[in-house]
Design a protein around this motif. Structure first.
Motif, PDB file in Angstrom:
ATOM      1  N   MET A  11       0.819  -1.236   0.028  1.00  0.00           N
ATOM      2  CA  MET A  11       0.108   0.061  -0.048  1.00  0.00           C
ATOM      3  C   MET A  11       0.938   1.288   0.090  1.00  0.00           C
ATOM      4  O   MET A  11       0.589   2.345  -0.557  1.00  0.00           O
ATOM      5  CB  MET A  11      -0.855  -0.193   1.189  1.00  0.00           C
ATOM      6  CG  MET A  11      -1.982  -1.068   1.203  1.00  0.00           C
ATOM      7  SD  MET A  11      -3.144  -0.778  -0.184  1.00  0.00           S
ATOM      8  CE  MET A  11      -3.844   0.623   0.213  1.00  0.00           C
ATOM      9  N   PHE A  12       2.163   1.266   0.621  1.00  0.00           N
ATOM     10  CA  PHE A  12       2.726   2.274   0.750  1.00  0.00           C
ATOM     11  C   PHE A  12       3.539   2.703  -0.410  1.00  0.00           C
ATOM     12  O   PHE A  12       3.701   3.842  -0.861  1.00  0.00           O
ATOM     13  CB  PHE A  12       3.723   2.249   1.744  1.00  0.00           C
ATOM     14  CG  PHE A  12       4.752   3.085   2.061  1.00  0.00           C
ATOM     15  CD1 PHE A  12       4.397   4.529   2.598  1.00  0.00           C
ATOM     16  CD2 PHE A  12       6.120   2.905   1.995  1.00  0.00           C
ATOM     17  CE1 PHE A  12       5.270   5.461   2.649  1.00  0.00           C
ATOM     18  CE2 PHE A  12       7.043   4.154   2.033  1.00  0.00           C
ATOM     19  CZ  PHE A  12       6.566   5.233   2.407  1.00  0.00           C
ATOM     20  N   ALA A  13       4.180   1.339  -1.197  1.00  0.00           N
ATOM     21  CA  ALA A  13       5.026   1.674  -2.360  1.00  0.00           C
ATOM     22  C   ALA A  13       4.299   1.393  -3.632  1.00  0.00           C
ATOM     23  O   ALA A  13       5.152   1.498  -4.602  1.00  0.00           O
ATOM     24  CB  ALA A  13       6.074   0.584  -2.142  1.00  0.00           C
ATOM     25  N   LYS A  14       3.005   1.299  -3.699  1.00  0.00           N
ATOM     26  CA  LYS A  14       2.469   0.922  -4.979  1.00  0.00           C
ATOM     27  C   LYS A  14       2.286   1.993  -6.203  1.00  0.00           C
ATOM     28  O   LYS A  14       2.305   1.646  -7.258  1.00  0.00           O
ATOM     29  CB  LYS A  14       1.283   0.235  -4.918  1.00  0.00           C
ATOM     30  CG  LYS A  14       0.088   1.069  -4.317  1.00  0.00           C
ATOM     31  CD  LYS A  14      -1.464   0.361  -4.343  1.00  0.00           C
ATOM     32  CE  LYS A  14      -2.481   1.714  -3.946  1.00  0.00           C
ATOM     33  NZ  LYS A  14      -3.602   1.576  -4.477  1.00  0.00           N
ATOM     34  N   GLY A  15       2.173   3.281  -5.593  1.00  0.00           N
ATOM     35  CA  GLY A  15       2.068   4.311  -6.315  1.00  0.00           C
ATOM     36  C   GLY A  15       0.962   4.427  -6.992  1.00  0.00           C
ATOM     37  O   GLY A  15      -0.200   4.045  -6.148  1.00  0.00           O
ATOM     38  N   GLY A  16       0.882   4.623  -8.037  1.00  0.00           N
ATOM     39  CA  GLY A  16      -0.600   4.406  -8.768  1.00  0.00           C
ATOM     40  C   GLY A  16      -1.259   3.017  -9.320  1.00  0.00           C
ATOM     41  O   GLY A  16      -2.423   3.200  -9.778  1.00  0.00           O
ATOM     42  N   ALA A  17      -0.495   2.150  -9.258  1.00  0.00           N
ATOM     43  CA  ALA A  17      -0.825   0.792  -9.596  1.00  0.00           C
ATOM     44  C   ALA A  17      -1.883   0.051  -8.815  1.00  0.00           C
ATOM     45  O   ALA A  17      -1.683   0.309  -7.344  1.00  0.00           O
ATOM     46  CB  ALA A  17       0.618   0.025  -9.954  1.00  0.00           C
ATOM     47  N   CYS A  18      -2.672  -0.875  -9.272  1.00  0.00           N
ATOM     48  CA  CYS A  18      -3.612  -1.821  -8.554  1.00  0.00           C
ATOM     49  C   CYS A  18      -3.009  -3.091  -8.526  1.00  0.00           C
ATOM     50  O   CYS A  18      -2.865  -3.796  -9.726  1.00  0.00           O
ATOM     51  CB  CYS A  18      -4.764  -1.538  -8.965  1.00  0.00           C
ATOM     52  SG  CYS A  18      -5.822  -0.028  -8.754  1.00  0.00           S
ATOM     53  N   THR A  19      -2.672  -3.414  -7.517  1.00  0.00           N
ATOM     54  CA  THR A  19      -2.083  -4.933  -7.331  1.00  0.00           C
ATOM     55  C   THR A  19      -3.159  -5.540  -6.919  1.00  0.00           C
ATOM     56  O   THR A  19      -4.163  -5.338  -6.405  1.00  0.00           O
ATOM     57  CB  THR A  19      -0.752  -4.979  -6.336  1.00  0.00           C
ATOM     58  OG1 THR A  19      -1.213  -4.571  -5.067  1.00  0.00           O
ATOM     59  CG2 THR A  19       0.143  -4.101  -6.881  1.00  0.00           C
ATOM     60  N   PHE A  20      -2.837  -7.093  -7.083  1.00  0.00           N
ATOM     61  CA  PHE A  20      -4.055  -8.014  -6.634  1.00  0.00           C
ATOM     62  C   PHE A  20      -4.096  -8.092  -5.217  1.00  0.00           C
ATOM     63  O   PHE A  20      -5.256  -8.136  -4.811  1.00  0.00           O
ATOM     64  CB  PHE A  20      -3.392  -9.515  -7.042  1.00  0.00           C
ATOM     65  CG  PHE A  20      -4.322 -10.566  -6.585  1.00  0.00           C
ATOM     66  CD1 PHE A  20      -5.377 -10.777  -7.402  1.00  0.00           C
ATOM     67  CD2 PHE A  20      -4.052 -11.361  -5.502  1.00  0.00           C
ATOM     68  CE1 PHE A  20      -6.361 -12.023  -6.989  1.00  0.00           C
ATOM     69  CE2 PHE A  20      -4.654 -12.337  -5.235  1.00  0.00           C
ATOM     70  CZ  PHE A  20      -6.238 -12.744  -5.867  1.00  0.00           C
ATOM     71  N   ALA A  21      -3.152  -7.831  -4.415  1.00  0.00           N
ATOM     72  CA  ALA A  21      -3.571  -7.801  -2.860  1.00  0.00           C
ATOM     73  C   ALA A  21      -4.362  -6.483  -2.515  1.00  0.00           C
ATOM     74  O   ALA A  21      -5.107  -6.591  -1.597  1.00  0.00           O
ATOM     75  CB  ALA A  21      -2.117  -7.654  -2.214  1.00  0.00           C
ATOM     76  N   THR A  22      -4.026  -5.556  -3.312  1.00  0.00           N
ATOM     77  CA  THR A  22      -4.747  -4.339  -2.842  1.00  0.00           C
ATOM     78  C   THR A  22      -6.338  -4.221  -3.209  1.00  0.00           C
ATOM     79  O   THR A  22      -7.134  -3.743  -2.849  1.00  0.00           O
ATOM     80  CB  THR A  22      -3.991  -2.777  -3.311  1.00  0.00           C
ATOM     81  OG1 THR A  22      -3.809  -2.965  -4.861  1.00  0.00           O
ATOM     82  CG2 THR A  22      -2.743  -2.775  -2.963  1.00  0.00           C
ATOM     83  N   GLU A  23      -6.385  -4.974  -4.492  1.00  0.00           N
ATOM     84  CA  GLU A  23      -7.881  -5.174  -5.067  1.00  0.00           C
ATOM     85  C   GLU A  23      -8.615  -5.978  -4.090  1.00  0.00           C
ATOM     86  O   GLU A  23      -9.601  -5.704  -3.627  1.00  0.00           O
ATOM     87  CB  GLU A  23      -7.738  -5.745  -6.465  1.00  0.00           C
ATOM     88  CG  GLU A  23      -7.438  -4.921  -7.403  1.00  0.00           C
ATOM     89  CD  GLU A  23      -8.498  -3.641  -7.706  1.00  0.00           C
ATOM     90  OE1 GLU A  23      -9.717  -4.089  -7.671  1.00  0.00           O
ATOM     91  OE2 GLU A  23      -8.000  -2.484  -7.963  1.00  0.00           O
ATOM     92  N   ILE A  24      -8.008  -7.136  -3.652  1.00  0.00           N
ATOM     93  CA  ILE A  24      -8.599  -7.921  -2.587  1.00  0.00           C
ATOM     94  C   ILE A  24      -8.862  -7.104  -1.283  1.00  0.00           C
ATOM     95  O   ILE A  24      -9.905  -7.202  -0.692  1.00  0.00           O
ATOM     96  CB  ILE A  24      -7.767  -9.222  -2.380  1.00  0.00           C
ATOM     97  CG1 ILE A  24      -7.985 -10.100  -3.761  1.00  0.00           C
ATOM     98  CG2 ILE A  24      -8.522 -10.184  -1.196  1.00  0.00           C
ATOM     99  CD1 ILE A  24      -8.996 -10.657  -4.128  1.00  0.00           C
TER     100      ILE A  24
END
Length: 90
Positions: A11-24
């Motif tokens: 969550m801290f380092a993702k920037g503007g990208a949506c990862t699988f973990a953040t979507e879930i």
């Protein structure tokens, strides 16, 4: 894909990208209840992990069984004298 265990770092380092973990994680925080896809993803993850562990165990046992050779006849032990000693010490 970021690890589910490192959710805070993601969550801290993702920037503007949506990862699988953040979507879930976003789906799980839904105030109206989480959608069934979270249960499906969790079940699929557990099933795949168990199947991978079983396959690994099976293949490891199969490899070990292939390496085994029949036990060779072991000659009886013989007492060897120390080098340089010919007869009894005296």
């Amino acid at each position: 894909m970021a690890s589910m265990e490192n959710y805070n770092t993601t969550m801290f380092a993702k920037g503007g990208a949506c990862t699988f973990a953040t979507e879930i994680g976003a789906m799980a925080r839904n105030p109206n209840g989480h959608p069934p896809v979270i249960n499906a993803v969790g079940t699929a993850t557990i099933v795949l992990t168990v199947l991978a562990a079983i396959a690994h165990t099976f293949l490891l046992n199969r490899e070990r069984a292939g390496r085994r050779s029949p036990p060779a006849a072991i000659p009886p032990c013989r007492r060897r004298s120390r080098p340089g000693r010919v007869g009894p010490a005296g």
